[in-house]
Structure formats: structure tokens, C-alpha cells
Design a protein around this motif. Structure first.
Motif, PDB file in Angstrom:
ATOM      1  N   GLU A 174       0.845  -1.183   0.000  1.00 36.37           N
ATOM      2  CA  GLU A 174       0.000   0.000   0.000  1.00 36.37           C
ATOM      3  C   GLU A 174       0.886   1.240   0.000  1.00 36.37           C
ATOM      4  N   ALA A 175       0.350   2.351  -0.512  1.00 37.21           N
ATOM      5  CA  ALA A 175       1.097   3.610  -0.531  1.00 37.21           C
ATOM      6  C   ALA A 175       0.145   4.772  -0.274  1.00 37.21           C
ATOM      7  N   TRP A 176       0.652   5.777   0.455  1.00 35.90           N
ATOM      8  CA  TRP A 176      -0.085   6.998   0.766  1.00 35.90           C
ATOM      9  C   TRP A 176       0.786   8.200   0.420  1.00 35.90           C
ATOM     10  N   ILE A 177       0.162   9.256  -0.063  1.00 36.37           N
ATOM     11  CA  ILE A 177       0.828  10.532  -0.261  1.00 36.37           C
ATOM     12  C   ILE A 177       0.023  11.576   0.507  1.00 36.37           C
ATOM     13  N   ASN A 178       0.709  12.236   1.440  1.00 35.58           N
ATOM     14  CA  ASN A 178       0.062  13.224   2.313  1.00 35.58           C
ATOM     15  C   ASN A 178      -1.186  12.663   2.990  1.00 35.58           C
ATOM     16  N   GLY A 179      -1.125  11.392   3.374  1.00 37.58           N
ATOM     17  CA  GLY A 179      -2.230  10.774   4.094  1.00 37.58           C
ATOM     18  C   GLY A 179      -3.332  10.206   3.232  1.00 37.58           C
ATOM     19  N   TYR A 180      -3.270  10.384   1.903  1.00 34.23           N
ATOM     20  CA  TYR A 180      -4.279   9.853   0.993  1.00 34.23           C
ATOM     21  C   TYR A 180      -3.753   8.572   0.351  1.00 34.23           C
TER      22      TYR A 180
END
Length: 104
Positions: free
Chosen positions: A40-46
Motif C-alpha cells: 500500500e502507498a499513501w501521499i500526504n495521508g491519501y
């Protein structure tokens, strides 16, 4: 020959030059013999990527022992110009940390 490319494919994964981002990734190894690994990956919490059917090992003895950072410009030729990449506040953890933001 060297694994599988799994692009995130989310519009949020396109970054703008000159901005700081919180980028988080999670890898849970699969149970040997099952396709139950998670990436899984998130950018700025998204959340920008989620895959729950990975098979990356066939034996229990294979564990995550090291973290390796690679940064690619793209393609097979060298970039025409130098580019800079700044990295700060690296955290490696066994539980969720969450994004780190500084009010601007």
C-alpha cells in the motif's frame, strides 16, 4: 527477470517540483504458498495504491531485513539536466506512523 513493475497509477502520485510530500509505503509479506501479501502507498495521508494479492516469497525464512532506496529518472538514458531530490524524516516502523506535516 528482475521482478514485477507495479505502478501506483493514481493522479495524486504525480508530484510538483519545489513541494514537500509525505510518502508512506506498507509491505506485508505473504504467507508462503498464498497470495496474501499487501503493498500500500499513501501521499500526504491519501491512499494512492493498494494491492492485497502479492506473492513475494515461498519460504518462511525470507524476511524483510533491509530497506533500499532507489530513485530513477525514467527510461534508459541519462537525464539531460541535473535534478535534486531532498529526503527528510525517514521512519521505518512495524506499525502505522501517519503523515508528518508542518504548518506553513
Amino acid at each position: 527477470n528482475y521482478g514485477q513493475v507495479i505502478p501506483w497509477g493514481d493522479q495524486l502520485s504525480a508530484r510538483e517540483p519545489g513541494k514537500w510530500y509525505s510518502i508512506e509505503q506498507r509491505l506485508k509479506l505473504n504467507t508462503p504458498g498464498l497470495d496474501d501479501g499487501i503493498l500500500e502507498a499513501w501521499i500526504n495521508g491519501y491512499k494512492v495504491f493498494s494491492k492485497h494479492d502479492l506473492n513475494v516469497r515461498s519460504v518462511e525464512k525470507l524476511k524483510i531485513e533491509k530497506i533500499w532506496f532507489n530513485f530513477y529518472f525514467g527510461g534508459t538514458s541519462k537525464p539531460k539536466h541535473d535534478f535534486n531530490l531532498f529526503i527528510d524524516n525517514i521512519v521505518i516502523a512495524s506499525t502505522y506512523i501517519g503523515p508528518y506535516f508542518i504548518e506553513q
